[in-house]
Motif scaffolding. Structure first.
Motif, PDB file in Angstrom:
ATOM      1  N   GLY A  73      -0.500  17.765 -27.688  1.00 28.55           N
ATOM      2  CA  GLY A  73      -1.486  16.778 -27.225  1.00 28.55           C
ATOM      3  C   GLY A  73      -0.959  15.824 -26.179  1.00 28.55           C
ATOM      4  O   GLY A  73      -1.711  15.088 -25.569  1.00 28.55           O
ATOM      5  N   LYS A  74       0.344  15.903 -25.955  1.00 29.14           N
ATOM      6  CA  LYS A  74       0.874  15.003 -24.915  1.00 29.14           C
ATOM      7  C   LYS A  74       0.555  15.588 -23.535  1.00 29.14           C
ATOM      8  O   LYS A  74       0.720  16.784 -23.311  1.00 29.14           O
ATOM      9  CB  LYS A  74       2.387  14.866 -25.069  1.00 29.14           C
ATOM     10  N   THR A  75       0.114  14.761 -22.640  1.00 28.60           N
ATOM     11  CA  THR A  75      -0.177  15.250 -21.296  1.00 28.60           C
ATOM     12  C   THR A  75       0.752  14.583 -20.297  1.00 28.60           C
ATOM     13  O   THR A  75       1.235  13.480 -20.522  1.00 28.60           O
ATOM     14  CB  THR A  75      -1.634  14.954 -20.886  1.00 28.60           C
ATOM     15  N   CYS A  76       0.964  15.305 -19.278  1.00 29.60           N
ATOM     16  CA  CYS A  76       1.825  14.789 -18.234  1.00 29.60           C
ATOM     17  C   CYS A  76       0.965  14.413 -17.024  1.00 29.60           C
ATOM     18  O   CYS A  76       0.227  15.237 -16.528  1.00 29.60           O
ATOM     19  CB  CYS A  76       2.822  15.890 -17.858  1.00 29.60           C
ATOM     20  N   HIS A  77       1.038  13.156 -16.595  1.00 28.98           N
ATOM     21  CA  HIS A  77       0.192  12.743 -15.462  1.00 28.98           C
ATOM     22  C   HIS A  77       1.008  12.748 -14.178  1.00 28.98           C
ATOM     23  O   HIS A  77       2.055  12.134 -14.109  1.00 28.98           O
ATOM     24  CB  HIS A  77      -0.339  11.333 -15.690  1.00 28.98           C
ATOM     25  N   PHE A  78       0.498  13.466 -13.224  1.00 29.32           N
ATOM     26  CA  PHE A  78       1.102  13.391 -11.887  1.00 29.32           C
ATOM     27  C   PHE A  78       0.178  12.546 -11.017  1.00 29.32           C
ATOM     28  O   PHE A  78      -0.806  13.040 -10.491  1.00 29.32           O
ATOM     29  CB  PHE A  78       1.275  14.788 -11.279  1.00 29.32           C
ATOM     30  N   ALA A  79       0.459  11.283 -10.999  1.00 26.73           N
ATOM     31  CA  ALA A  79      -0.418  10.404 -10.220  1.00 26.73           C
ATOM     32  C   ALA A  79      -0.232  10.702  -8.736  1.00 26.73           C
ATOM     33  O   ALA A  79       0.900  10.817  -8.260  1.00 26.73           O
ATOM     34  CB  ALA A  79      -0.067   8.951 -10.500  1.00 26.73           C
ATOM     35  N   ALA A  80      -1.333  10.862  -8.046  1.00 23.80           N
ATOM     36  CA  ALA A  80      -1.245  11.047  -6.599  1.00 23.80           C
ATOM     37  C   ALA A  80      -0.691   9.756  -6.008  1.00 23.80           C
ATOM     38  O   ALA A  80      -1.135   8.675  -6.351  1.00 23.80           O
ATOM     39  CB  ALA A  80      -2.624  11.319  -6.038  1.00 23.80           C
ATOM     40  N   VAL A  81       0.305   9.888  -5.177  1.00 22.71           N
ATOM     41  CA  VAL A  81       0.872   8.681  -4.561  1.00 22.71           C
ATOM     42  C   VAL A  81      -0.030   8.293  -3.389  1.00 22.71           C
ATOM     43  O   VAL A  81      -0.160   9.042  -2.430  1.00 22.71           O
ATOM     44  CB  VAL A  81       2.303   8.941  -4.048  1.00 22.71           C
ATOM     45  N   PRO A  82      -0.681   7.162  -3.493  1.00 23.97           N
ATOM     46  CA  PRO A  82      -1.590   6.815  -2.392  1.00 23.97           C
ATOM     47  C   PRO A  82      -0.804   6.430  -1.154  1.00 23.97           C
ATOM     48  O   PRO A  82       0.266   5.850  -1.258  1.00 23.97           O
ATOM     49  CB  PRO A  82      -2.361   5.605  -2.943  1.00 23.97           C
ATOM     50  N   GLU A  83      -1.333   6.824  -0.007  1.00 26.38           N
ATOM     51  CA  GLU A  83      -0.699   6.394   1.225  1.00 26.38           C
ATOM     52  C   GLU A  83      -0.812   4.886   1.272  1.00 26.38           C
ATOM     53  O   GLU A  83      -1.840   4.336   0.918  1.00 26.38           O
ATOM     54  CB  GLU A  83      -1.454   6.971   2.421  1.00 26.38           C
ATOM     55  N   ARG A  84       0.261   4.257   1.711  1.00 26.71           N
ATOM     56  CA  ARG A  84       0.213   2.798   1.730  1.00 26.71           C
ATOM     57  C   ARG A  84      -0.882   2.350   2.692  1.00 26.71           C
ATOM     58  O   ARG A  84      -0.939   2.771   3.838  1.00 26.71           O
ATOM     59  CB  ARG A  84       1.556   2.259   2.197  1.00 26.71           C
ATOM     60  N   TYR A  85      -1.767   1.531   2.189  1.00 23.31           N
ATOM     61  CA  TYR A  85      -2.883   1.088   3.011  1.00 23.31           C
ATOM     62  C   TYR A  85      -2.425  -0.014   3.958  1.00 23.31           C
ATOM     63  O   TYR A  85      -1.913  -1.036   3.536  1.00 23.31           O
ATOM     64  CB  TYR A  85      -4.012   0.581   2.117  1.00 23.31           C
ATOM     65  N   LEU A  86      -2.563   0.250   5.228  1.00 23.99           N
ATOM     66  CA  LEU A  86      -2.126  -0.732   6.210  1.00 23.99           C
ATOM     67  C   LEU A  86      -3.311  -1.105   7.089  1.00 23.99           C
ATOM     68  O   LEU A  86      -3.776  -0.323   7.894  1.00 23.99           O
ATOM     69  CB  LEU A  86      -0.996  -0.146   7.056  1.00 23.99           C
ATOM     70  N   ALA A  87      -3.801  -2.296   6.881  1.00 20.07           N
ATOM     71  CA  ALA A  87      -4.936  -2.754   7.683  1.00 20.07           C
ATOM     72  C   ALA A  87      -4.467  -3.040   9.100  1.00 20.07           C
ATOM     73  O   ALA A  87      -3.284  -3.264   9.338  1.00 20.07           O
ATOM     74  CB  ALA A  87      -5.509  -4.007   7.058  1.00 20.07           C
ATOM     75  N   GLU A  88      -5.406  -3.026  10.014  1.00 19.57           N
ATOM     76  CA  GLU A  88      -5.082  -3.354  11.400  1.00 19.57           C
ATOM     77  C   GLU A  88      -5.831  -4.596  11.831  1.00 19.57           C
ATOM     78  O   GLU A  88      -6.930  -4.853  11.357  1.00 19.57           O
ATOM     79  CB  GLU A  88      -5.487  -2.202  12.334  1.00 19.57           C
ATOM     80  N   CYS A  89      -5.203  -5.360  12.690  1.00 19.41           N
ATOM     81  CA  CYS A  89      -5.854  -6.550  13.211  1.00 19.41           C
ATOM     82  C   CYS A  89      -5.551  -6.615  14.711  1.00 19.41           C
ATOM     83  O   CYS A  89      -4.392  -6.655  15.106  1.00 19.41           O
ATOM     84  CB  CYS A  89      -5.300  -7.782  12.499  1.00 19.41           C
ATOM     85  N   MET A 109       3.867  -8.943   7.258  1.00 19.10           N
ATOM     86  CA  MET A 109       3.471  -9.175   5.868  1.00 19.10           C
ATOM     87  C   MET A 109       2.890 -10.587   5.824  1.00 19.10           C
ATOM     88  O   MET A 109       3.603 -11.556   6.056  1.00 19.10           O
ATOM     89  CB  MET A 109       4.702  -9.043   4.971  1.00 19.10           C
ATOM     90  N   ILE A 110       1.601 -10.665   5.594  1.00 17.34           N
ATOM     91  CA  ILE A 110       0.946 -11.978   5.618  1.00 17.34           C
ATOM     92  C   ILE A 110       0.227 -12.190   4.293  1.00 17.34           C
ATOM     93  O   ILE A 110      -0.651 -11.405   3.927  1.00 17.34           O
ATOM     94  CB  ILE A 110      -0.038 -12.088   6.809  1.00 17.34           C
ATOM     95  N   ASP A 111       0.634 -13.225   3.569  1.00 15.55           N
ATOM     96  CA  ASP A 111       0.103 -13.502   2.227  1.00 15.55           C
ATOM     97  C   ASP A 111       0.241 -12.267   1.324  1.00 15.55           C
ATOM     98  O   ASP A 111      -0.715 -11.870   0.652  1.00 15.55           O
ATOM     99  CB  ASP A 111      -1.363 -13.959   2.308  1.00 15.55           C
ATOM    100  N   HIS A 112       1.421 -11.661   1.374  1.00 13.28           N
ATOM    101  CA  HIS A 112       1.782 -10.508   0.538  1.00 13.28           C
ATOM    102  C   HIS A 112       0.965  -9.259   0.847  1.00 13.28           C
ATOM    103  O   HIS A 112       0.942  -8.330   0.053  1.00 13.28           O
ATOM    104  CB  HIS A 112       1.664 -10.851  -0.955  1.00 13.28           C
ATOM    105  N   GLN A 113       0.285  -9.240   1.973  1.00 17.59           N
ATOM    106  CA  GLN A 113      -0.457  -8.036   2.347  1.00 17.59           C
ATOM    107  C   GLN A 113       0.042  -7.534   3.697  1.00 17.59           C
ATOM    108  O   GLN A 113       0.085  -8.304   4.656  1.00 17.59           O
ATOM    109  CB  GLN A 113      -1.951  -8.337   2.470  1.00 17.59           C
TER     110      GLN A 113
END
Ligand code: GDP
Ligand code: MG
Length: 186
Positions: free
Chosen positions: A5-21, A62-66
């Protein structure tokens, strides 16, 4: 052994979201647009910069931790706001620069503010505009008072700063970061 019953999760690694300004720096020739842009990007004051060079520079901040990819278009208009199409649709925010020791540059930046106000009204956009009085190190040659700058900014609904491209880096950085914060607020 894995228990039943144990399952192994392979979480998809999300591409780091980088906003543009996308920030556009406007103002008459000699007001210090390139000096401010270079200071923000390199922490250095470059006293002589090709006055006709117009380019877009990028910096990951990096502005306000984003994280954000800040793109700065350092414009080089010869004669006030002409061919504005190149940046009007590209911009997320504008920084209009004058030099506190030069009344002509202050008058010149009003033309930019008026052009931007027309554009914003026509397109029902709310793109932030910051007004920057540059060269505060030239206090003894001041021609534009702080209150004249502040009231012009208030008339156009923008934030107002006085800075110097040749003094400390942090106050120049703060202006660019505040521009990003204004854009994020919209
Ligand atoms: P731009 O045409 O608006 O890009 O102006 P520049 O950045 O090329 O600067 C025009 C001139 O003003 C150059 O000689 C710079 O060295 C000078 N300058 C720019 N910023 C400052 C500043 O904050 N203080 C002083 N004293 N000179 C500056
Ligand atoms: Mg320049």
């Amino acid at each position: 052994m894995f228990g039943k019953g144990k399952t192994c999760h392979f979480a998809a690694v999300p591409e780091r979201y980088l906003a543009e300004c996308n920030l556009v720096v406007l103002g008459v020739m000699g007001s210090g647009k390139s000096a401010l842009t270079v200071k923000f990007l390199t922490k250095r004051f470059i006293s002589e910069y090709d006055p006709n060079l117009e380019d877009i520079y990028s910096s990951e901040e990096m502005i306000d931790h984003q994280p954000v990819m800040v793109k700065v278009m350092d414009t080089a208009d010869q004669d006030g706001p002409v061919n504005c199409e190149r940046y009007l649709s590209w911009a997320s925010g504008f920084m209009v620069v004058y030099s506190i020791d030069n009344m002509q540059s202050f008058k010149g930046c009003q033309r930019y503010l008026e052009a931007l106000a027309l554009h914003r009204k026509a397109l029902h956009l709310d793109v932030p505009v910051l007004l920057l009085g540059n060269k505060v190190d030239m206090e003894r040659h001041r021609q534009v008072s702080k209150s004249e700058g502040a009231s012009l900014a208030a008339r156009f609904g923008g934030q107002f700063y006085e800075v110097s491209a040749c003094l400390d880096f942090l106050s120049v950085q703060r202006v660019f970061h505040d521009a990003v914060r204004e854009v994020r607020r919209e």
